[in-house]
Design an enzyme around this catalytic site. Structure first.
Site, PDB file in Angstrom:
ATOM      1  CG  HIS A 299     -34.982  51.338  28.582  1.00 28.79           C
ATOM      2  ND1 HIS A 299     -33.680  51.469  29.029  1.00 28.79           N
ATOM      3  CD2 HIS A 299     -35.246  50.011  28.563  1.00 28.79           C
ATOM      4  CE1 HIS A 299     -33.172  50.270  29.256  1.00 28.79           C
ATOM      5  NE2 HIS A 299     -34.097  49.366  28.979  1.00 28.79           N
TER       6      HIS A 299
ATOM      7  CB  ALA B 297     -34.576  39.984  31.303  1.00 26.49           C
TER       8      ALA B 297
END
Length: 353
Positions: A120, A180
């Site tokens: 991540h 996102a």
């Protein structure tokens, strides 16, 4: 509403660095992670700030992050390359890959650098802002694990697959846009859980594929703008996963299941030197003009003024630098405690508490 405290940038950075280092990450890498997470919280992006520390610490402690990675940059052309991250800490891997991409872009005018086997990597805005401060236009794409239901579907396939864009300005901070491809990032759900507040019913669905306002009941996120966001997350997955020969779609490893294994994620940086297309000063002046014109646009009812994309983060940055960064009390207490992690991830569902 959960109680919050305010911490200075220096205090928050130190607390995060110490906690990540205690989990087993080397000091230089913990420093980079702390810088990144503090930057996110300062900009008001709390979904990618201190709320992530317990998860990172648990994955590090359980071996899912390579704490002594062997990085390698493989140049594949005059303006292309692959950075091999060896499943190191994603923030560190991406930051090192970005350095190679910036060097290539300044030499060739354009660079496309893929990142193989990372974890991540945090906010895309962090990286594109750095590149923009080098007078480069930047695009950052990164795949993530399946937690988004496709348009018309009731079970996850793609990840939140974020997109970042940055461009330099003449007299102000760069334009930075970070999104996102879902209505909201998974971190926003985590943030809602930490604050014990409901979420809008347009963000996510429960186990039956029905809209939910309970952050603890979320079993799948929704793509932004329906089929349009669905198409964007497909594009990101192809360019940062399939293009690099990595797992894709539902085959991408979960962030929250087995924390003892590397995630082998993909990331792609595309950088452009504006001076290869136009006068760089004129380019920056025109970016300034465009953003100023947006600010001067007549606002709609209920709005004081029009903000350009990403401007709210700069407003939050200034406010939090002046007043201190808001941190949920439970998270602040955890950071100051001797506890390394809570052993709450990696047991069953990627959406487990």
């Amino acid at each position: 509403m959960t109680k919050e405290v305010r911490a200075s940038q220096e205090e928050l950075h130190t607390l995060i660095k110490e906690k990540i280092a205690k989990a087993g990450l080397k000091e230089a890498h913990a420093e980079e992670v702390a810088t990144h997470l503090t930057h996110a919280d300062t900009n008001g992006i709390h979904s990618h700030g201190a709320v992530r520390v317990d998860y990172y610490s648990e994955r590090i402690a359980k071996g899912g992050i390579n704490t002594d990675p062997s990085f390698e940059f493989e140049k594949t052309g005059e303006s292309t390359g692959i950075f091999h991250g060896d499943n190191g800490m994603g923030h560190v891997v991406a930051n090192e890959a970005l350095k190679e991409a910036i060097s290539l872009a300044k030499h060739s005018g354009i660079a496309a650098v893929g990142v193989r086997k990372t974890s991540h990597t945090g906010t895309m805005g962090y990286y594109v802002e750095k590149a923009a401060k080098e007078d480069l236009i930047a695009i950052s794409l990164c795949q993530s694990d399946p937690m988004v239901v496709p348009f018309g579907g009731a079970e996850p396939y793609y990840g939140t697959n974020p997109i970042g864009f940055g461009a330099p300005r003449k007299d102000k901070e760069p334009v930075v846009f970070d999104m996102a491809t879902t209505v909201q990032a998974w971190g926003k759900v985590l943030d809602a859980r930490s604050k014990n507040v409901e979420i809008p019913n347009t963000w996510a669905v429960d186990g039956d594929g029905e809209p939910t306002t309970d952050p603890h009941a979320v079993k799948g996120l929704l793509p932004v703008a329906g089929p349009k966001g669905y198409g964007l997350m497909m594009m990101v997955d192809m360019m940062s996963g399939i293009l690099l020969g990595l797992p894709f779609g539902k085959h991408v490893s979960s962030m929250y299941n087995d924390l003892s294994k590397g995630r082998e994620l993909g990331h792609l940086f595309i950088l452009i030197d504006p001076s290869r297309f136009t006068n760089i000063d004129m380019f920056k002046e025109h970016v300034d003009q465009s953003m100023n014109e947006l600010n001067e646009t007549k606002p709609a009812a209920g709005f004081d003024r029009v903000l350009y994309p990403g401007e709210l983060s700069l407003i939050k940055r200034k406010e939090n630098q002046d007043k201190g960064i808001p941190v949920v009390q439970d998270i602040y207490d955890y950071l100051k405690s001797d506890t390394v992690h809570f052993d709450k991830y990696g047991h069953s569902s990627p959406f487990a508490d």
